[in-house]
Design an enzyme around this catalytic site. Structure first.
Site, PDB file in Angstrom:
ATOM      1  N   CYS A   2       0.875  -1.173   0.000  1.00 18.55           N
ATOM      2  CA  CYS A   2       0.000   0.000   0.000  1.00 18.55           C
ATOM      3  C   CYS A   2       0.912   1.221   0.000  1.00 18.55           C
ATOM      4  CB  CYS A   2      -0.841   0.060   1.277  1.00 18.55           C
ATOM      5  SG  CYS A   2      -1.861  -1.397   1.525  1.00 18.55           S
ATOM      6  N   ARG A  27       1.307   1.589  -6.011  1.00  9.41           N
ATOM      7  CA  ARG A  27       1.468   0.636  -4.912  1.00  9.41           C
ATOM      8  C   ARG A  27       0.137   0.011  -4.483  1.00  9.41           C
ATOM      9  NH1 ARG A  27       6.251   1.121  -2.298  1.00  9.41           N
ATOM     10  NH2 ARG A  27       5.365   0.141  -0.443  1.00  9.41           N
ATOM     11  N   TRP A  74      -3.850  -1.506  -1.166  1.00 12.81           N
ATOM     12  CA  TRP A  74      -3.856  -2.752  -1.928  1.00 12.81           C
ATOM     13  C   TRP A  74      -4.212  -3.792  -0.889  1.00 12.81           C
ATOM     14  CZ3 TRP A  74      -3.876  -4.322  -6.789  1.00 12.81           C
ATOM     15  CH2 TRP A  74      -3.631  -5.659  -7.048  1.00 12.81           C
ATOM     16  N   ASN A  98       1.102   0.256   6.059  1.00 15.36           N
ATOM     17  CA  ASN A  98       1.483  -0.550   4.898  1.00 15.36           C
ATOM     18  C   ASN A  98       2.207  -1.765   5.447  1.00 15.36           C
ATOM     19  OD1 ASN A  98       2.509  -1.562   2.462  1.00 15.36           O
ATOM     20  ND2 ASN A  98       4.326  -0.265   2.602  1.00 15.36           N
ATOM     21  N   GLY A  99       1.744  -2.968   5.081  1.00 18.14           N
ATOM     22  CA  GLY A  99       2.400  -4.183   5.559  1.00 18.14           C
ATOM     23  C   GLY A  99       1.363  -5.204   5.982  1.00 18.14           C
ATOM     24  N   GLU A 482       7.015 -21.299 -19.090  1.00 17.41           N
ATOM     25  CA  GLU A 482       6.927 -19.912 -18.629  1.00 17.41           C
ATOM     26  C   GLU A 482       8.010 -19.057 -19.300  1.00 17.41           C
ATOM     27  OE1 GLU A 482       4.829 -18.159 -17.385  1.00 17.41           O
ATOM     28  OE2 GLU A 482       5.824 -16.449 -16.488  1.00 17.41           O
ATOM     29  N   LYS A 486       7.204 -15.861 -21.596  1.00 16.82           N
ATOM     30  CA  LYS A 486       7.737 -14.517 -21.303  1.00 16.82           C
ATOM     31  C   LYS A 486       8.415 -13.959 -22.547  1.00 16.82           C
ATOM     32  CE  LYS A 486       6.107 -13.513 -18.569  1.00 16.82           C
ATOM     33  NZ  LYS A 486       5.167 -14.244 -17.793  1.00 16.82           N
ATOM     34  N   GLU A 489       5.843 -13.093 -25.396  1.00 20.77           N
ATOM     35  CA  GLU A 489       4.886 -12.009 -25.210  1.00 20.77           C
ATOM     36  C   GLU A 489       5.525 -10.622 -25.183  1.00 20.77           C
ATOM     37  OE1 GLU A 489       3.878 -12.918 -20.460  1.00 20.77           O
ATOM     38  OE2 GLU A 489       2.286 -12.266 -21.779  1.00 20.77           O
ATOM     39  N   HIS A 505      10.718 -36.286 -30.188  1.00 17.32           N
ATOM     40  CA  HIS A 505       9.479 -36.659 -30.874  1.00 17.32           C
ATOM     41  C   HIS A 505       9.010 -35.565 -31.830  1.00 17.32           C
ATOM     42  CE1 HIS A 505       9.182 -40.184 -28.376  1.00 17.32           C
ATOM     43  NE2 HIS A 505       9.369 -39.427 -27.303  1.00 17.32           N
ATOM     44  N   LYS A 604      -3.623  -6.711 -19.271  1.00 19.44           N
ATOM     45  CA  LYS A 604      -3.240  -7.281 -17.975  1.00 19.44           C
ATOM     46  C   LYS A 604      -4.309  -8.238 -17.471  1.00 19.44           C
ATOM     47  CE  LYS A 604      -0.565  -7.762 -14.444  1.00 19.44           C
ATOM     48  NZ  LYS A 604       0.606  -8.634 -14.695  1.00 19.44           N
TER      49      LYS A 604
HETATM   50  O1  M6R Z   1      -4.922 -12.766 -13.918  1.00 24.00           O
HETATM   51  P1  M6R Z   1      -4.599 -14.146 -14.350  1.00 24.00           P
HETATM   52  O2  M6R Z   1      -3.470 -14.734 -13.604  1.00 24.00           O
HETATM   53  O3  M6R Z   1      -5.791 -15.048 -14.348  1.00 24.00           O
HETATM   54  O4  M6R Z   1      -4.153 -13.991 -15.864  1.00 24.00           O
HETATM   55  C1  M6R Z   1      -3.906 -15.116 -16.661  1.00 24.00           C
HETATM   56  C2  M6R Z   1      -3.171 -14.736 -17.904  1.00 24.00           C
HETATM   57  O5  M6R Z   1      -3.940 -13.834 -18.681  1.00 24.00           O
HETATM   58  C3  M6R Z   1      -1.817 -14.095 -17.608  1.00 24.00           C
HETATM   59  O6  M6R Z   1      -1.033 -14.924 -16.818  1.00 24.00           O
HETATM   60  C4  M6R Z   1      -1.069 -13.814 -18.926  1.00 24.00           C
HETATM   61  O7  M6R Z   1      -0.699 -15.012 -19.530  1.00 24.00           O
HETATM   62  C5  M6R Z   1       0.142 -12.914 -18.649  1.00 24.00           C
HETATM   63  N1  M6R Z   1       0.272 -11.949 -19.696  1.00 24.00           N
HETATM   64  C6  M6R Z   1       1.412 -13.671 -18.550  1.00 24.00           C
HETATM   65  O8  M6R Z   1       2.541 -12.893 -18.465  1.00 24.00           O
END
Ligand code: M6R
Length: 609
Positions: A2, A27, A74, A98-99, A482, A486, A489, A505, A604
């Site tokens: 926060c 924050r 938050w 905050n904490g 993952e 990363k 994207e 395979h 997001k």
């Molecule tokens: O909010 P969520 O964790 O449910 O979101 C899921 C995905 O949309 C999210 O992880 C997306 O793949 C990100 N851009 C990954 O970096």
């Protein structure tokens, strides 16, 4: 995470507080509030949602006074409602915090027994009541806060006002940040530098265990009340630099925040003495744990990769049959699910539509739903039977990093908790895991510092690669997925994450001398086989990068470059192997000049079909 801010001076404090909060909104932004000394009273304004709602409320009903504290929240305890928004009031006392107070359950019980009326679900209100009791017992504000700190376990930066001492703010810090500002005839406090930059460049950083009284001057003391002399430092940051704490992008800042995010997520949950997980807040009973016949993880994207670690961990530690399903493929297909199933819905935002609908469908058929989410009070936690929050704080970069590692932490804690209750995980082994997990934030910090430069160098070398392969086995397989997600994207490079055993395979056909192949080969139960994958890739002239255990000469021999991570228990390797994957992806994107924090076509939170 926060944001708090405080002001003592001749200006109208509500204006200074609002302005400071705007610069701290990164924050937290689910609710906000201010408390101001007006005449002989403290008055508060609070509002749910973005800061503009508080601004509106202050426009409609202004507070005029020169001393005040403010907060942007938050949520960590209790949903984002007005009643849970800070400041919290008890008698003449107002507090922003905050904490996370770890012993909040015990304190709540004690205060209720003493007759206090607690109106919110927050841990912060308890602090206000504790200070109030001390003030009622005759202490001045500074001594009352000092006595209260003795009762608190956990992390806090607090700022406290009392109607009885109108010209001052008392602040204290332990594990959460707090900076003090010294201006012309004014003093300030805030969670972070940007809030204060328009007012002063002269700042004092409070250390853990210290308190300060702000009036016309700043007086710092230790817990015993001994004065500490500390000169103010001049901070010449631009406001934009300050918001990202000097990092070029939010994503890089969030990668480096992971040790802190993990500490916050683990805080108060590891029972090191008994090799167990404190699970009061999860809301599942021991009977629930024993009744589970099957665990089904549901998630999307990065959260799905974190959930995949759960498939391995729940099976191995709790011996419960476990499935992993992409929420988008689970929903609407009339899956066989029902009583005896525990659906674990993993989602950073708690709002992802596919995960929400899939979890609702499972619940309607009789499954119990456990939500692992980062945003308190979001849709999935609200519909779930039980909730286990991560405490990563707000994640601004679209590419998830710190939320991934905190999700992995909650999933491992959940697996230990389940294993202990089902008698499949003995105390000694659980102790080893809990101890190991407690050390992860520190080790992750070491890996961040130790691998940053090499990851940047490798990214520079392979910035023009057309394809990149990430390979891993067991718990390194989700990390390979993952790493590839990363990279694609944020850099728009085609990247594949593959179970290393599958390479022969099919994907092996992609390999030639232009393809970097990143093989995750930590010392674990698949190590020998991962080594073979390194050899196979090198024999086909790929550019081989190993992410392996420090001092592993065999892996070094069969790779072109090796990124070293410390040796840890197999169950803990994901926390460390993921770091170089994140850093490598970040630097490739940065060298390419893409929009790292807001990559094209992505959002997001995905709340659409
Ligand atoms: O909010 P969520 O964790 O449910 O979101 C899921 C995905 O949309 C999210 O992880 C997306 O793949 C990100 N851009 C990954 O970096």
């Amino acid at each position: 995470m926060c944001g708090i801010v405080g002001y003592v001076g001749a200006e109208n404090s509500a204006d200074v507080l609002l302005d400071g909060l705007k610069r701290l909104e990164y924050r937290g932004y689910d609710s906000a509030g201010v408390a101001v000394h007006v005449g002989g009273n403290i008055q508060i304004r609070r509002a749910v949602g973005k800061l503009r709602n508080l601004e509106k409320s202050l426009r409609e009903s202004p507070l005029v006074g020169g001393v005040g504290i403010g907060h942007t929240r938050w949520a960590t305890h209790g949903r984002p409602t007005e009643v849970n928004a800070h400041p919290h009031i008890a008698g003449p006392v107002a507090v922003v915090h905050n904490g996370i107070i770890e012993n909040h359950l015990a304190l709540r019980k004690e205060l209720v027994a003493k007759g206090c009326t607690i109106s919110s679900d927050t841990d912060t209100e308890l602090v206000a009541h504790l200070v109030h009791l001390e003030v009622d017992a005759g202490k001045d504000l500074e001594s009352a806060v000092r006595a209260t700190l003795e009762r608190l376990e956990g992390a806090y930066a607090i700022a406290v006002l009392s109607e009885k001492e109108p010209g001052k703010i008392v602040v204290a810090k332990h594990s959460s940040p707090l900076v003090l500002g010294v201006g012309e005839g004014a003093t300030y406090c805030a969670s972070d530098i940007p809030a204060l930059l328009p007012y002063t460049n002269e700042m004092i950083f409070l250390e853990d265990g210290e308190m300060a009284v702000l009036d016309e001057t700043v007086r710092i003391t230790d817990r015993e009340g001994k004065t500490i002399e500390r000169e103010a430092q001049r901070i010449d940051w631009s406001p934009v630099m300050a918001e990202k704490a000097g990092y070029k992008h939010f994503m890089l800042k969030e990668i480096f925040e992971q040790p802190r995010a993990l500490e916050d997520t683990l805080r108060g949950r590891l029972d090191r003495e008994n090799g167990d997980i404190n699970s009061d807040e999860i809301g599942l009973t021991d009977e629930d744990a024993k009744a589970i016949k099957r665990v089904i993880f549901l998630a999307c994207g990065t959260s799905n990769h974190a959930a995949m670690t759960g498939r391995y961990l729940v099976e191995s530690l709790a011996r419960v049959p476990t499935l992993l399903e992409l929420a988008s493929e689970f929903r609407g297909r009339d899956a066989v699910v029902g009583e005896g199933d525990l659906v674990v819905a993993v989602s950073q935002s708690g709002e992802t539509l596919d995960t929400l609908i899939a979890a609702k469908e499972a619940k309607a058929k009789g499954a119990k739903v456990l939500s692992i989410a980062n945003v308190i009070g979001s849709a999935i936690p609200r519909m779930a039977d039980a909730v286990f929050y991560t405490h990563a704080g707000p994640e601004i970069g679209v590419a998830s990093t710190k939320c991934f590692s905190t999700q992995c932490a909650n999933i491992l804690m959940f697996s230990i908790w389940l294993g202990r209750r089902r008698g499949t995980l003995d105390e000694n082994r659980a102790k080893e895991l809990v101890e190991g997990l407690a050390r992860i934030p520190q080790l992750m910090g070491d890996v961040l510092q130790g691998t940053r430069q090499l990851c940047a160098n490798l990214a520079r070398r392979y910035v023009n690669a057309r394809d990149v392969l990430f390979l891993g086995r067991g718990l390194s397989y989700p990390i390979a997925l993952e790493g590839a997600l990363k990279l694609k994207e944020i850099s728009y490079i085609h990247a594949e994450g593959y179970a290393a055993g599958e390479m022969k395979h099919g994907p092996i056909a992609l390999i030639d001398s232009s393809v970097p192949v990143i093989v995750l080969a930590p010392h674990d139960s698949s190590y020998e086989r991962s080594l073979s994958n390194l050899q196979e890739a090198k024999a086909r002239e790929a550019q081989v990068i190993a992410i392996a255990t420090e001092g592993d000469e065999e892996a070094r021999e069969v790779s072109h470059d090796m990124i070293e991570i410390p040796r840890v228990l197999e169950e803990l390797t994901p926390f460390l192997t993921v770091v170089p994957c994140q850093l490598y992806s970040y630097y490739v994107a940065d060298f390419k000049g893409t929009d790292v924090d807001q990559p094209r076509n992505l959002a997001k939170t995905v709340t659409v079909e």
